[in-house]
Design a protein around this motif. Structure first.
Motif, short mmCIF file in Angstrom:
data_model
loop_
_atom_site.label_atom_id
_atom_site.label_comp_id
_atom_site.label_asym_id
_atom_site.label_seq_id
_atom_site.Cartn_x
_atom_site.Cartn_y
_atom_site.Cartn_z
N GLN A 1 60.76 7.26 -9.10
CA GLN A 1 59.70 8.26 -9.12
C GLN A 1 58.73 7.85 -7.98
O GLN A 1 58.02 8.81 -7.70
CB GLN A 1 58.88 7.60 -10.35
CG GLN A 1 59.72 7.81 -11.74
CD GLN A 1 60.04 9.31 -11.89
OE1 GLN A 1 59.20 10.12 -11.95
NE2 GLN A 1 61.42 9.67 -12.25
N TYR B 1 66.19 19.99 -12.60
CA TYR B 1 65.39 18.94 -12.58
C TYR B 1 64.15 18.91 -11.32
O TYR B 1 62.84 18.70 -11.62
CB TYR B 1 66.09 17.48 -12.42
CG TYR B 1 65.01 16.44 -12.13
CD1 TYR B 1 64.50 15.82 -13.37
CD2 TYR B 1 65.18 15.92 -10.89
CE1 TYR B 1 63.55 14.67 -13.26
CE2 TYR B 1 64.33 14.75 -10.77
CZ TYR B 1 63.51 14.23 -11.79
OH TYR B 1 62.74 13.08 -11.70
N THR C 1 60.48 19.81 -12.04
CA THR C 1 59.32 18.75 -11.54
C THR C 1 58.39 19.44 -10.56
O THR C 1 57.29 18.81 -10.45
CB THR C 1 60.27 17.60 -10.73
OG1 THR C 1 60.94 17.24 -11.70
CG2 THR C 1 59.17 16.74 -10.20
#
Length: 477
Positions: free
Chosen positions: A210, A469, A473
């Motif tokens: 992250q 993804y 995001t």
């Protein structure tokens, strides 16, 4: 299998015909010594060695350590299987894999032109090179340096008598230059960081850190090696190198300095005999070795060493700036402080030259794919617009698009690379499925095996999942 072999007696199997002319039968040549076929793996590695090694994985390492290098190993592994399957079709037919797609459906022509031109129209590599060049020079106009570099690339490709030979020689020089620096970097790194590598890599498997922007992760995954249409161009380079039945195909030459070779964009097949199958096995073995050594190993070693270098001299958390080329400037400055100013200059210069050569391959592959598609479909019977002339026109279209994008002020390298990575991820989802279809239609004795079908199926799902993804995001942020 017997009925199928009787109905489709040549190496092309059920791919003979479709929407394009049938393939005449010619002899499959004997495979030369391995050193004679080395080339396409070097060219495709030259794209990855420039983005993955200099820009992406070292930056990720400065954020989270060595825990994301598993993605480089797996990403390169998937691309190794893609590359060898792309080469399989050219070995068997002398056609590019895109011509195989067009035999299934002519509608792929405009789609793959768009899927090739749009992701690579962004001059990410040249912009990165220009910005990196300003570091040792102490300044400069990035836009004008990048535009000048694009024009130089166009001139090199235009005036090369046999384009592939020039590209291969330049990229071989680049690989040797980078590997010499890699060998020197191993000495600087010492033994301690290597002891941290196994545990950190295993610990990070499957984890998307992250702490790193998702666009950088996407770029590192897709551009660890080639990525997108780069992998498809392996068949174009293999054809010009004379791999397998590609020996019978004409090579792309300069309409200015070279003499065009007679031939068509469609290919030839060979008769299945004991002799041809023996030759086929040798070709298939040599191509797998060439791709594994010059593409997989060279690229992986380069990425790992440059990541370890950043880990050694910067450490985790030692750089707190954004994901841009300020990181490369910082890393070079630290190298200069620790080992001497000369090493800083060498580091930046090798990076700048490496990225110029990567952009040269990008322009070449886009022009090759575009001209090959047009020569196979819309311009097949055209006497003026040959594949060579179409190739040169496509080169200058790419140069013009890149210059235009830079003129609009879009000159952030990692942003451009992230855009290209996202678009190329979508392209890879599509062509992994098509490769399974095309190579599954070849003669059953030379077609794709079941385990390799599974690997390409997994690759398609993985690229689709990671692309979704990334998009989700970005929307959420």
């Amino acid at each position: 299998m017997t009925d199928r072999a009787t109905r489709y007696p040549g190496s092309a199997g059920a791919m003979d015909g479709g929407t394009l002319p049938v393939m005449p039968t010619r002899e499959l040549p004997e495979a030369p010594r391995l050193r004679k076929i080395i080339g396409p793996g070097v060219v495709i590695a030259a794209v990855g060695i420039g983005t993955g090694e200099y820009l992406l994985h070292p930056f990720i390492t400065s954020r989270v350590g060595l825990t994301f290098l598993w993605a480089a190993a797996i990403g390169l592994g998937l691309q190794y299987f893609i590359n060898t399957e792309v080469a399989r079709y050219t070995l068997a037919t002398g056609e590019t894999i895109l011509t195989g797609f067009l035999r299934l459906w002519r509608g792929w022509a405009p789609l793959f032109i768009a899927m090739t031109v749009i992701p690579f129209a962004w001059p990410a590599w040249m912009t990165s090179s220009a910005q990196m060049l300003t570091f040792p020079l102490g300044g400069g106009n990035v836009q004008w340096i990048a535009i000048g570099g694009l024009v130089l690339i166009g001139a090199v490709l235009t005036f090369s008598p046999v384009v592939y030979k020039t590209v291969e020689k330049l990229e071989m020089f680049k690989i040797i230059m980078v590997l010499l620096f890699v060998a020197f970097a191993v000495v600087l790194i010492g033994w301690q960081p290597w002891t941290d590598l196994p545990h950190a890599t295993v610990q990070g498997i499957g984890r998307l850190p992250q702490e790193v922007p998702v666009g950088v992760l996407m770029s590192a995954l897709v551009f660890a090696g080639g990525g997108g249409a780069v992998n498809l161009a392996v068949s174009n380079w293999a054809r010009d190198k004379g791999w397998g039945m590609g020996i019978h195909a004409p090579r792309v030459v300069s309409p200015v300095t070279g003499e065009e070779e007679a031939g068509t964009a469609t290919g030839y097949q060979f008769e299945i005999t004991d002799t041809s199958m023996s030759r086929w096995q040798q070709w298939w073995k040599s191509v797998r070795i060439e791709q594994f050594v010059t593409f997989y190993l060279v690229t992986l070693v380069s990425i790992v060493v440059f990541a370890l270098l950043a880990y050694k001299i910067i450490g985790v958390g030692g750089y707190t700036g954004p994901a841009d080329l300020g990181f490369i400037k910082f890393e070079g400055t630290v190298l200069g402080e620790q080992y001497g100013e000369w090493l800083k200059i060498v580091f930046w210069t090798i990076g700048a030259v490496s990225l110029v050569f990567a952009n040269l391959v990008v322009v070449d592959l886009v022009a090759r794919i575009t001209s090959n598609i047009l020569a196979t479909t819309y311009l097949r019977d055209h006497t003026t617009w040959t594949e060579a002339k179409t190739y040169m026109a496509a080169v200058w279209v790419m140069v013009g698009l890149g210059a235009g994008i830079l003129a609009l002020g879009l000159d952030q390298p990692l942003v451009l690379i992230a855009i290209a990575a996202l678009l190329n991820g979508l392209v890879m989802v599509v062509y992994c499925v098509l490769i399974i279809r095309v190579n599954g239609a070849l003669d059953h004795r030379i077609g794709i095996s079941r385990p390799r079908r599974i690997v390409l199926g997994v690759a398609s799902v993985a690229y689709a999942a990671f692309t979704v993804y990334t998009i989700v995001t970005w929307i959420q942020s």
